[in-house]
Design an enzyme around this catalytic site. Structure first.
Site, PDB file in Angstrom:
ATOM      1  N   LYS A 206       0.815  -1.229   0.000  1.00 35.11           N
ATOM      2  CA  LYS A 206       0.000   0.000   0.000  1.00 35.11           C
ATOM      3  C   LYS A 206       0.841   1.269   0.000  1.00 35.11           C
ATOM      4  CE  LYS A 206      -4.367  -1.936   1.321  1.00 35.11           C
ATOM      5  NZ  LYS A 206      -5.297  -2.294   2.383  1.00 35.11           N
ATOM      6  N   ARG A 240      -3.565 -10.021   5.074  1.00 41.10           N
ATOM      7  CA  ARG A 240      -4.032 -10.114   3.677  1.00 41.10           C
ATOM      8  C   ARG A 240      -2.929  -9.556   2.788  1.00 41.10           C
ATOM      9  NH1 ARG A 240      -6.397  -6.915  -0.051  1.00 41.10           N
ATOM     10  NH2 ARG A 240      -7.974  -7.855  -1.402  1.00 41.10           N
TER      11      ARG A 240
HETATM   12  N1  HH2 Z   1      -7.452  -3.947   1.155  1.00 39.08           N
HETATM   13  C1  HH2 Z   1      -7.857  -3.985  -0.129  1.00 39.08           C
HETATM   14  C2  HH2 Z   1      -8.952  -4.766  -0.507  1.00 39.08           C
HETATM   15  N2  HH2 Z   1      -9.612  -5.528   0.402  1.00 39.08           N
HETATM   16  N3  HH2 Z   1      -9.867  -6.286   2.621  1.00 39.08           N
HETATM   17  C3  HH2 Z   1      -9.492  -6.251   3.910  1.00 39.08           C
HETATM   18  N4  HH2 Z   1     -10.144  -6.977   4.835  1.00 39.08           N
HETATM   19  N5  HH2 Z   1      -8.435  -5.475   4.340  1.00 39.08           N
HETATM   20  C4  HH2 Z   1      -7.726  -4.698   3.472  1.00 39.08           C
HETATM   21  O1  HH2 Z   1      -6.793  -3.985   3.910  1.00 39.08           O
HETATM   22  C5  HH2 Z   1      -8.113  -4.695   2.085  1.00 39.08           C
HETATM   23  C6  HH2 Z   1      -9.211  -5.513   1.696  1.00 39.08           C
HETATM   24  C7  HH2 Z   1      -7.123  -3.183  -1.140  1.00 39.08           C
HETATM   25  O2  HH2 Z   1      -6.090  -3.916  -1.717  1.00 39.08           O
HETATM   26  P1  HH2 Z   1      -6.159  -4.682  -3.125  1.00 39.08           P
HETATM   27  O3  HH2 Z   1      -7.178  -5.764  -3.085  1.00 39.08           O
HETATM   28  O4  HH2 Z   1      -4.814  -5.146  -3.477  1.00 39.08           O
HETATM   29  O5  HH2 Z   1      -6.542  -3.590  -4.179  1.00 39.08           O
HETATM   30  P2  HH2 Z   1      -7.905  -3.178  -4.885  1.00 39.08           P
HETATM   31  O6  HH2 Z   1      -8.877  -2.779  -3.841  1.00 39.08           O
HETATM   32  O7  HH2 Z   1      -7.503  -2.024  -5.773  1.00 39.08           O
HETATM   33  O8  HH2 Z   1      -8.418  -4.359  -5.654  1.00 39.08           O
END
Ligand code: HH2
Length: 280
Positions: A206, A240
């Protein structure tokens, strides 16, 4: 928890796993790298992301769930969704966990889908929604506000029939938080544990890591490892991440060291409206 984003626009891996074949291959790699759980998401939550309909989201996720079910995939599957309809369909297709980044603020009925199923329910804190969340990242009392909102999410889940033991809480690293705020939440996990549920953190790749080290998104593995190890030491138990191999190896060692040491005192549950206690 290994991340599999079946989206065109996720911040670090958008577009890479949109085709079911690529997604399934990635799922198996994450399992081989040592994930305990696979988190499949069909809607990006990156700052500024546009929402997608339930049908569109399901059309992205379904082939992956189907492909994994047909191939005897060894890990339980979590579905990253804020929508009750997607959650219901995912549970019917054998998902073991629902991961709601809105902490039931988007569609509280999502909790009713999980009630009575024994499925896990991750409830995350986010201020506003992905389109607006980075507009205001100032808090009078960040940890107090996050904890109070997570308590409300937990109460909502229980009010809609979930057992508290189904719920895991997540402070939402980077969701309506400044870089300093994300660091503070990782440092102050014990104050969230006071709510009596396990804590999950999602620091993976992040932007707070990019700000600290001035590194692009594909060079934040070491920062992600450091964040997870520190959060483990402070009491987080679910992580995660995209880079499962590196994080798993580091956490195995960190956990062994933690277990070799003396037990840590349990955090004290603070009163609802009282000042935060513990580490200041
Ligand atoms: N962060 C993201 C998405 N889902 N779920 C939980 N429980 N905690 C988190 O910190 C979290 C999450 C964002 O990351 P990512 O899935 O890599 O990106 P995007 O939302 O752009 O798909």
């Amino acid at each position: 928890m290994g991340i599999l984003n079946v989206t065109p626009d996720s911040f670090s891996d958008g577009g890479r796993f949109l085709e079911a074949e690529a997604a399934l291959e990635r799922a198996w790699i994450l399992a081989e790298e040592g994930a305990d759980l696979l988190d499949v998401g069909g809607e990006s939550t990156r700052p500024g992301a546009e929402p997608v309909s339930a049908d569109e989201e399901w059309a992205r996720i379904e082939p992956v769930l189907e492909g994994l079910a047909g191939a005897d995939f060894p890990l339980p599957i979590s579905v990253d969704t804020t929508k009750a309809e997607v959650a219901r369909r995912a549970l019917e297709r054998g998902a073991a966990v629902l991961n709601d980044v809105s902490g039931l603020r988007s569609e509280p009925e999502l909790a009713a889908a999980a009630a009575g199923t024994g499925a896990g329910l991750v409830l995350m804190h986010m201020r506003g929604d992905p389109r607006t969340m980075q507009e205001d990242t100032a808090y009078d009392d960040l940890v107090g506000e996050v904890r109070s909102a997570l308590r409300t999410s937990l109460e909502e889940a229980v009010g809609r029939g979930c057992d508290p033991s189904q719920v895991v809480l997540d402070p939402g690293i980077g969701f309506g938080k400044s870089a300093q705020g994300s660091l503070e939440l990782l440092a102050r996990v014990p104050e969230l544990l006071a709510l009596g549920r396990p804590v999950l953190v999602g620091p993976s790749r992040k932007s707070f890591l990019g700000k600290l080290s001035n590194l692009p998104v594909d060079e934040r593995v070491e920062g992600t490892v450091a964040a997870c190890v520190m959060a483990l030491e402070r009491g987080a138990r679910l992580f995660r991440v995209h880079d499962v191999r590196a994080v798993r190896r580091a956490l195995d060692v960190a956990e062994a060291i933690r277990r070799a040491g003396p037990p840590r005192p349990m955090p004290v549950v603070p009163p609802r409206s009282g000042a935060p206690r513990g580490r200041g």
